[in-house]
Design an enzyme around this catalytic site. Structure first.
Site, PDB file in Angstrom:
ATOM      1  N   PRO A  60       0.844  -1.265   0.049  1.00  0.00           N
ATOM      2  CG  PRO A  60       0.043  -1.259   2.079  1.00  0.00           C
ATOM      3  CD  PRO A  60       0.582  -2.071   1.206  1.00  0.00           C
ATOM      4  CG  ASN A  61      -0.421   4.165   1.261  1.00  0.00           C
ATOM      5  OD1 ASN A  61      -1.438   4.773   0.750  1.00  0.00           O
ATOM      6  ND2 ASN A  61      -0.359   3.750   2.472  1.00  0.00           N
ATOM      7  NE  ARG A  76       4.032   6.470   1.834  1.00  0.00           N
ATOM      8  CZ  ARG A  76       4.295   5.223   2.160  1.00  0.00           C
ATOM      9  NH1 ARG A  76       4.623   4.306   1.235  1.00  0.00           N
ATOM     10  NH2 ARG A  76       4.322   5.042   3.438  1.00  0.00           N
ATOM     11  CE1 TYR A  81       9.059   4.637   2.534  1.00  0.00           C
ATOM     12  CE2 TYR A  81       7.804   6.757   2.601  1.00  0.00           C
ATOM     13  CZ  TYR A  81       8.252   5.493   3.131  1.00  0.00           C
ATOM     14  OH  TYR A  81       7.401   4.805   4.397  1.00  0.00           O
ATOM     15  CG  ASN A 128       8.446  -2.232   0.099  1.00  0.00           C
ATOM     16  OD1 ASN A 128       7.879  -2.341   1.205  1.00  0.00           O
ATOM     17  ND2 ASN A 128       9.042  -1.194  -0.289  1.00  0.00           N
ATOM     18  CB  ALA A 154       1.314  -0.151   5.922  1.00  0.00           C
ATOM     19  CG  HIS A 188       4.922  -2.348   9.849  1.00  0.00           C
ATOM     20  ND1 HIS A 188       6.196  -2.673  10.256  1.00  0.00           N
ATOM     21  CD2 HIS A 188       4.799  -1.117   9.249  1.00  0.00           C
ATOM     22  CE1 HIS A 188       7.092  -1.761   9.497  1.00  0.00           C
ATOM     23  NE2 HIS A 188       6.215  -0.860   8.776  1.00  0.00           N
ATOM     24  CG  ASP A 244      -0.612 -17.430   8.258  1.00  0.00           C
ATOM     25  OD1 ASP A 244       0.561 -17.431   8.968  1.00  0.00           O
ATOM     26  OD2 ASP A 244      -1.586 -17.546   8.810  1.00  0.00           O
ATOM     27  CD  GLU A 288      10.516  -8.058   5.694  1.00  0.00           C
ATOM     28  OE1 GLU A 288      10.637  -8.994   6.125  1.00  0.00           O
ATOM     29  OE2 GLU A 288      10.255  -6.748   6.191  1.00  0.00           O
ATOM     30  CG  HIS A 321      11.224  -2.594   4.387  1.00  0.00           C
ATOM     31  ND1 HIS A 321       9.794  -2.643   4.425  1.00  0.00           N
ATOM     32  CD2 HIS A 321      11.310  -3.757   4.887  1.00  0.00           C
ATOM     33  CE1 HIS A 321       9.347  -3.729   4.754  1.00  0.00           C
ATOM     34  NE2 HIS A 321      10.462  -4.341   5.448  1.00  0.00           N
ATOM     35  CB  ILE A 322      12.442   2.601  -0.129  1.00  0.00           C
ATOM     36  CG1 ILE A 322      11.688   1.644  -1.099  1.00  0.00           C
ATOM     37  CG2 ILE A 322      13.116   3.634  -0.281  1.00  0.00           C
ATOM     38  CD1 ILE A 322      10.533   2.425  -1.831  1.00  0.00           C
ATOM     39  CB  SER A 323      12.829   3.951   4.814  1.00  0.00           C
ATOM     40  OG  SER A 323      11.707   3.110   5.330  1.00  0.00           O
ATOM     41  NE  ARG A 345      10.256   5.792   8.102  1.00  0.00           N
ATOM     42  CZ  ARG A 345       9.344   5.742   7.461  1.00  0.00           C
ATOM     43  NH1 ARG A 345       9.608   4.557   6.425  1.00  0.00           N
ATOM     44  NH2 ARG A 345       8.272   6.308   7.182  1.00  0.00           N
ATOM     45  NE  ARG A 387       7.058   4.176   9.417  1.00  0.00           N
ATOM     46  CZ  ARG A 387       6.026   4.531   8.686  1.00  0.00           C
ATOM     47  NH1 ARG A 387       5.847   3.421   8.019  1.00  0.00           N
ATOM     48  NH2 ARG A 387       5.358   5.284   8.868  1.00  0.00           N
TER      49      ARG A 387
END
Ligand code: DQA
Length: 145
Positions: free
Chosen positions: A10-11, A18, A23, A73, A76, A79, A86, A100, A102-104, A109, A113
């Protein structure tokens, strides 16, 4: 040629506008271009984004059924989504790599997170390198094949 699913939660459709301080200023099309260039003749990049948990879970099932490696990625979903965890576990338990990314660096943070419900079942985790997190994951997947 190997196909690699690059799945974004998402997002992440808003990349570019954003929180560019977190990011960066490049969008998903720029990510697609750099990964396609990196993959060259070694892999086909299938990059997707969804805000919908059920759709993301469906893509995990697709990866299992087709034996396709995944760069994920979860955004959200990372978390809190036990449903996605699953489903992602089905991928790695089938012996298919799922990395997995992540950009950040979520650990640098907010406290919420710091927990990932995905990391425990992922093949590996790469975070904090901007779009290079995906590029490193792609190198790992190509190397694992
Ligand atoms: C993110 C980090 C997550 O905490 C956040 O919810 C995102 C993006 C990252 O790529 O840094 O949407 O996964």
């Amino acid at each position: 040629m190997t196909t690699v699913l690059v799945l974004n939660g998402p997002n992440l459709s808003r990349l570019g506008s954003r929180e560019p301080d977190v990011y960066g200023s490049q969008d998903l099309e720029a990510l697609r271009a750099v990964l396609t260039s990196d993959a060259g003749k070694e892999a086909t990049i299938e990059l997707r984004q969804t805000d919908d948990e059920g759709q993301m879970i469906g893509w995990m099932h697709e990866a299992v059924d087709s034996g396709t490696p995944v760069i994920l990625n979860p955004a959200a979903f990372t978390h809190y989504s036990y449903g996605l965890r699953d489903a992602a576990a089905l991928v790695t338990k089938a012996g298919i790599p799922l990395i997995e990314v992540h950009i950040s660096n979520p650990h640098a943070r907010e406290t919420f997170r710091h927990t990932s419900v995905i990391s425990g079942i992922a093949t590996g985790v790469i975070a904090g390198f901007g779009f290079d997190s995906y590029r490193l994951a792609l190198r790992a997947i190509i190397g694992l094949n």
